[in-house]
Motif scaffolding. Structure first.
Motif, PDB file in Angstrom:
ATOM      1  N   HIS A 111       0.853  -1.188   0.000  1.00  0.00           N
ATOM      2  CA  HIS A 111       0.000   0.000   0.000  1.00  0.00           C
ATOM      3  C   HIS A 111       0.890   1.239   0.000  1.00  0.00           C
ATOM      4  O   HIS A 111       1.915   1.264   0.677  1.00  0.00           O
ATOM      5  CB  HIS A 111      -0.897   0.012   1.245  1.00  0.00           C
ATOM      6  N   HIS A 112       0.494   2.253  -0.749  1.00  0.00           N
ATOM      7  CA  HIS A 112       1.282   3.481  -0.860  1.00  0.00           C
ATOM      8  C   HIS A 112       0.431   4.686  -0.461  1.00  0.00           C
ATOM      9  O   HIS A 112      -0.778   4.708  -0.721  1.00  0.00           O
ATOM     10  CB  HIS A 112       1.770   3.681  -2.299  1.00  0.00           C
ATOM     11  N   THR A 113       1.077   5.695   0.104  1.00  0.00           N
ATOM     12  CA  THR A 113       0.369   6.941   0.435  1.00  0.00           C
ATOM     13  C   THR A 113       0.252   7.850  -0.773  1.00  0.00           C
ATOM     14  O   THR A 113      -0.573   8.753  -0.782  1.00  0.00           O
ATOM     15  CB  THR A 113       1.110   7.727   1.535  1.00  0.00           C
ATOM     16  N   GLY A 114       1.120   7.660  -1.747  1.00  0.00           N
ATOM     17  CA  GLY A 114       1.167   8.552  -2.901  1.00  0.00           C
ATOM     18  C   GLY A 114       2.091   9.733  -2.691  1.00  0.00           C
ATOM     19  O   GLY A 114       2.251  10.571  -3.577  1.00  0.00           O
ATOM     20  N   MET A 115       2.732   9.790  -1.532  1.00  0.00           N
ATOM     21  CA  MET A 115       3.650  10.894  -1.239  1.00  0.00           C
ATOM     22  C   MET A 115       5.055  10.538  -1.708  1.00  0.00           C
ATOM     23  O   MET A 115       5.444   9.374  -1.733  1.00  0.00           O
ATOM     24  CB  MET A 115       3.647  11.199   0.252  1.00  0.00           C
ATOM     25  N   ARG A 116       5.814  11.559  -2.075  1.00  0.00           N
ATOM     26  CA  ARG A 116       7.182  11.336  -2.561  1.00  0.00           C
ATOM     27  C   ARG A 116       8.205  11.455  -1.434  1.00  0.00           C
ATOM     28  O   ARG A 116       8.982  10.557  -1.195  1.00  0.00           O
ATOM     29  CB  ARG A 116       7.507  12.317  -3.682  1.00  0.00           C
ATOM     30  N   ALA A 117       8.203  12.578  -0.748  1.00  0.00           N
ATOM     31  CA  ALA A 117       9.212  12.843   0.286  1.00  0.00           C
ATOM     32  C   ALA A 117       8.888  12.080   1.566  1.00  0.00           C
ATOM     33  O   ALA A 117       7.738  11.970   1.975  1.00  0.00           O
ATOM     34  CB  ALA A 117       9.288  14.333   0.579  1.00  0.00           C
ATOM     35  N   SER A 118       9.930  11.568   2.201  1.00  0.00           N
ATOM     36  CA  SER A 118       9.783  10.800   3.431  1.00  0.00           C
ATOM     37  C   SER A 118       9.802  11.752   4.625  1.00  0.00           C
ATOM     38  O   SER A 118      10.800  11.908   5.318  1.00  0.00           O
ATOM     39  CB  SER A 118      10.913   9.769   3.537  1.00  0.00           C
ATOM     40  N   THR A 119       8.661  12.378   4.862  1.00  0.00           N
ATOM     41  CA  THR A 119       8.513  13.370   5.920  1.00  0.00           C
ATOM     42  C   THR A 119       7.693  12.790   7.072  1.00  0.00           C
ATOM     43  O   THR A 119       7.082  11.717   6.948  1.00  0.00           O
ATOM     44  CB  THR A 119       7.775  14.603   5.385  1.00  0.00           C
ATOM     45  N   ALA A 120       7.635  13.535   8.158  1.00  0.00           N
ATOM     46  CA  ALA A 120       6.807  13.122   9.286  1.00  0.00           C
ATOM     47  C   ALA A 120       5.346  12.984   8.851  1.00  0.00           C
ATOM     48  O   ALA A 120       4.644  12.066   9.285  1.00  0.00           O
ATOM     49  CB  ALA A 120       6.943  14.124  10.423  1.00  0.00           C
ATOM     50  N   GLN A 121       4.896  13.884   7.989  1.00  0.00           N
ATOM     51  CA  GLN A 121       3.518  13.815   7.500  1.00  0.00           C
ATOM     52  C   GLN A 121       3.287  12.536   6.693  1.00  0.00           C
ATOM     53  O   GLN A 121       2.230  11.899   6.815  1.00  0.00           O
ATOM     54  CB  GLN A 121       3.179  15.054   6.659  1.00  0.00           C
ATOM     55  N   ALA A 141       1.786  -2.114  19.770  1.00  0.00           N
ATOM     56  CA  ALA A 141       2.647  -0.944  19.882  1.00  0.00           C
ATOM     57  C   ALA A 141       3.811  -1.242  20.818  1.00  0.00           C
ATOM     58  O   ALA A 141       3.606  -1.516  21.998  1.00  0.00           O
ATOM     59  CB  ALA A 141       1.857   0.244  20.415  1.00  0.00           C
ATOM     60  N   VAL A 142       5.021  -1.220  20.271  1.00  0.00           N
ATOM     61  CA  VAL A 142       6.223  -1.322  21.090  1.00  0.00           C
ATOM     62  C   VAL A 142       6.513   0.118  21.511  1.00  0.00           C
ATOM     63  O   VAL A 142       7.162   0.875  20.804  1.00  0.00           O
ATOM     64  CB  VAL A 142       7.391  -1.967  20.307  1.00  0.00           C
ATOM     65  N   TRP A 143       5.966   0.454  22.681  1.00  0.00           N
ATOM     66  CA  TRP A 143       5.863   1.858  23.078  1.00  0.00           C
ATOM     67  C   TRP A 143       6.142   2.009  24.563  1.00  0.00           C
ATOM     68  O   TRP A 143       5.609   1.263  25.377  1.00  0.00           O
ATOM     69  CB  TRP A 143       4.456   2.339  22.741  1.00  0.00           C
ATOM     70  N   ASP A 144       6.935   3.019  24.888  1.00  0.00           N
ATOM     71  CA  ASP A 144       7.283   3.280  26.284  1.00  0.00           C
ATOM     72  C   ASP A 144       6.229   4.106  27.014  1.00  0.00           C
ATOM     73  O   ASP A 144       6.387   4.426  28.195  1.00  0.00           O
ATOM     74  CB  ASP A 144       8.644   3.959  26.390  1.00  0.00           C
ATOM     75  N   GLY A 145       5.150   4.460  26.339  1.00  0.00           N
ATOM     76  CA  GLY A 145       4.068   5.203  26.963  1.00  0.00           C
ATOM     77  C   GLY A 145       4.269   6.706  27.001  1.00  0.00           C
ATOM     78  O   GLY A 145       3.415   7.432  27.489  1.00  0.00           O
ATOM     79  N   LYS A 146       5.378   7.165  26.454  1.00  0.00           N
ATOM     80  CA  LYS A 146       5.677   8.598  26.482  1.00  0.00           C
ATOM     81  C   LYS A 146       5.209   9.276  25.200  1.00  0.00           C
ATOM     82  O   LYS A 146       4.960   8.620  24.190  1.00  0.00           O
ATOM     83  CB  LYS A 146       7.179   8.815  26.672  1.00  0.00           C
ATOM     84  N   GLU A 147       5.137  10.607  25.260  1.00  0.00           N
ATOM     85  CA  GLU A 147       4.729  11.380  24.090  1.00  0.00           C
ATOM     86  C   GLU A 147       5.703  11.169  22.934  1.00  0.00           C
ATOM     87  O   GLU A 147       6.879  10.872  23.149  1.00  0.00           O
ATOM     88  CB  GLU A 147       4.684  12.870  24.436  1.00  0.00           C
ATOM     89  N   ALA A 148       5.206  11.364  21.725  1.00  0.00           N
ATOM     90  CA  ALA A 148       6.046  11.250  20.530  1.00  0.00           C
ATOM     91  C   ALA A 148       7.119  12.336  20.551  1.00  0.00           C
ATOM     92  O   ALA A 148       6.878  13.450  20.997  1.00  0.00           O
ATOM     93  CB  ALA A 148       5.196  11.371  19.275  1.00  0.00           C
ATOM     94  N   GLY A 169       8.374  13.474  17.861  1.00  0.00           N
ATOM     95  CA  GLY A 169       8.098  14.254  16.660  1.00  0.00           C
ATOM     96  C   GLY A 169       6.801  13.752  16.065  1.00  0.00           C
ATOM     97  O   GLY A 169       6.358  12.637  16.351  1.00  0.00           O
ATOM     98  N   TYR A 170       6.169  14.587  15.249  1.00  0.00           N
ATOM     99  CA  TYR A 170       4.891  14.216  14.655  1.00  0.00           C
ATOM    100  C   TYR A 170       5.002  12.887  13.918  1.00  0.00           C
ATOM    101  O   TYR A 170       5.956  12.644  13.177  1.00  0.00           O
ATOM    102  CB  TYR A 170       4.414  15.306  13.696  1.00  0.00           C
ATOM    103  N   GLY A 171       4.031  12.026  14.150  1.00  0.00           N
ATOM    104  CA  GLY A 171       3.997  10.734  13.477  1.00  0.00           C
ATOM    105  C   GLY A 171       4.691   9.638  14.251  1.00  0.00           C
ATOM    106  O   GLY A 171       4.801   8.511  13.771  1.00  0.00           O
ATOM    107  N   GLY A 172       5.153   9.943  15.453  1.00  0.00           N
ATOM    108  CA  GLY A 172       5.814   8.940  16.284  1.00  0.00           C
ATOM    109  C   GLY A 172       4.829   7.915  16.824  1.00  0.00           C
ATOM    110  O   GLY A 172       3.608   8.001  16.624  1.00  0.00           O
ATOM    111  N   THR A 173       5.369   6.963  17.543  1.00  0.00           N
ATOM    112  CA  THR A 173       4.570   5.851  18.059  1.00  0.00           C
ATOM    113  C   THR A 173       3.370   6.327  18.869  1.00  0.00           C
ATOM    114  O   THR A 173       2.261   5.810  18.706  1.00  0.00           O
ATOM    115  CB  THR A 173       5.460   4.909  18.891  1.00  0.00           C
ATOM    116  N   ALA A 174       3.561   7.312  19.730  1.00  0.00           N
ATOM    117  CA  ALA A 174       2.446   7.811  20.546  1.00  0.00           C
ATOM    118  C   ALA A 174       1.334   8.369  19.672  1.00  0.00           C
ATOM    119  O   ALA A 174       0.144   8.188  19.989  1.00  0.00           O
ATOM    120  CB  ALA A 174       2.938   8.874  21.524  1.00  0.00           C
ATOM    121  N   ASP A 175       1.678   9.043  18.590  1.00  0.00           N
ATOM    122  CA  ASP A 175       0.665   9.584  17.683  1.00  0.00           C
ATOM    123  C   ASP A 175      -0.108   8.464  16.988  1.00  0.00           C
ATOM    124  O   ASP A 175      -1.325   8.576  16.784  1.00  0.00           O
ATOM    125  CB  ASP A 175       1.312  10.496  16.639  1.00  0.00           C
TER     126      ASP A 175
END
Length: 156
Positions: A90-100, A118-125, A127-133
């Motif tokens: 599956h593709h997003t259709g986006m070119r650049a590998s950004t947080a968005q 989710a392999v997650w420590d329970g803390k806030e992301a 940066g945008y798009g991190g595990t918490a998000d």
């Protein structure tokens, strides 16, 4: 079942996470097991490998055309091997590998699954798009989330 998780985990945490994946996947009939992953280095790839090793199938979400280029060079062979084994890509259709783009890929992933690990420590992301998000998005959309974080684990 989908995966999200922190990258840059220690070898000790990796062993514990891989063991937890193996234990969890034993509960499923391999013929019905489908794992969805963006196959980045770390939990994404470990999960995809565990699903395949369990006899299941994987689907891959590629967040951007340039996504692979942003991953460590040492991970490229694993990424390529897993991508080649995907039942569907599956593709997003986006070119650049950004947080968005990464978050858009995660949103596609969450939309494809009945459950998110989710392999997650329970803390806030960090940066945008991190595990918490991704966890927050899954919960907002009604996808159950199982948090897997080994006792005593830390991340860089």
């Amino acid at each position: 079942m989908g995966i999200t998780g922190h990258r840059g985990l220690s070898a000790q945490v990796e062993r514990a996470v891989r063991d937890a994946f193996d234990d969890e996947l034993r509960k499923y009939d391999p013929a019905e097991l489908l794992g969805v992953s963006c196959i980045a280095d770390g939990p994404d790839a470990w999960f995809a490998e565990a699903v395949l090793d369990s006899g299941g199938r994987i689907e891959v979400v590629v967040p951007a055309e340039q996504y692979r280029d942003g991953l460590p060079d040492s991970h490229h062979p694993t990424y390529d091997e897993l991508l080649a084994q995907a039942a569907e890509v599956h593709h997003t259709g986006m070119r650049a590998s950004t947080a968005q783009a990464h978050m858009a890929g995660s949103e596609i992933l969450v939309g494809l699954v009945d459950r998110l690990v989710a392999v997650w420590d329970g803390k806030e992301a960090r940066g945008y798009g991190g595990t918490a998000d991704v966890v927050a998005y899954a919960r907002r959309t009604g996808v159950p989330v199982d948090v897997l974080w080994p006792d005593g684990a830390t991340r860089d």
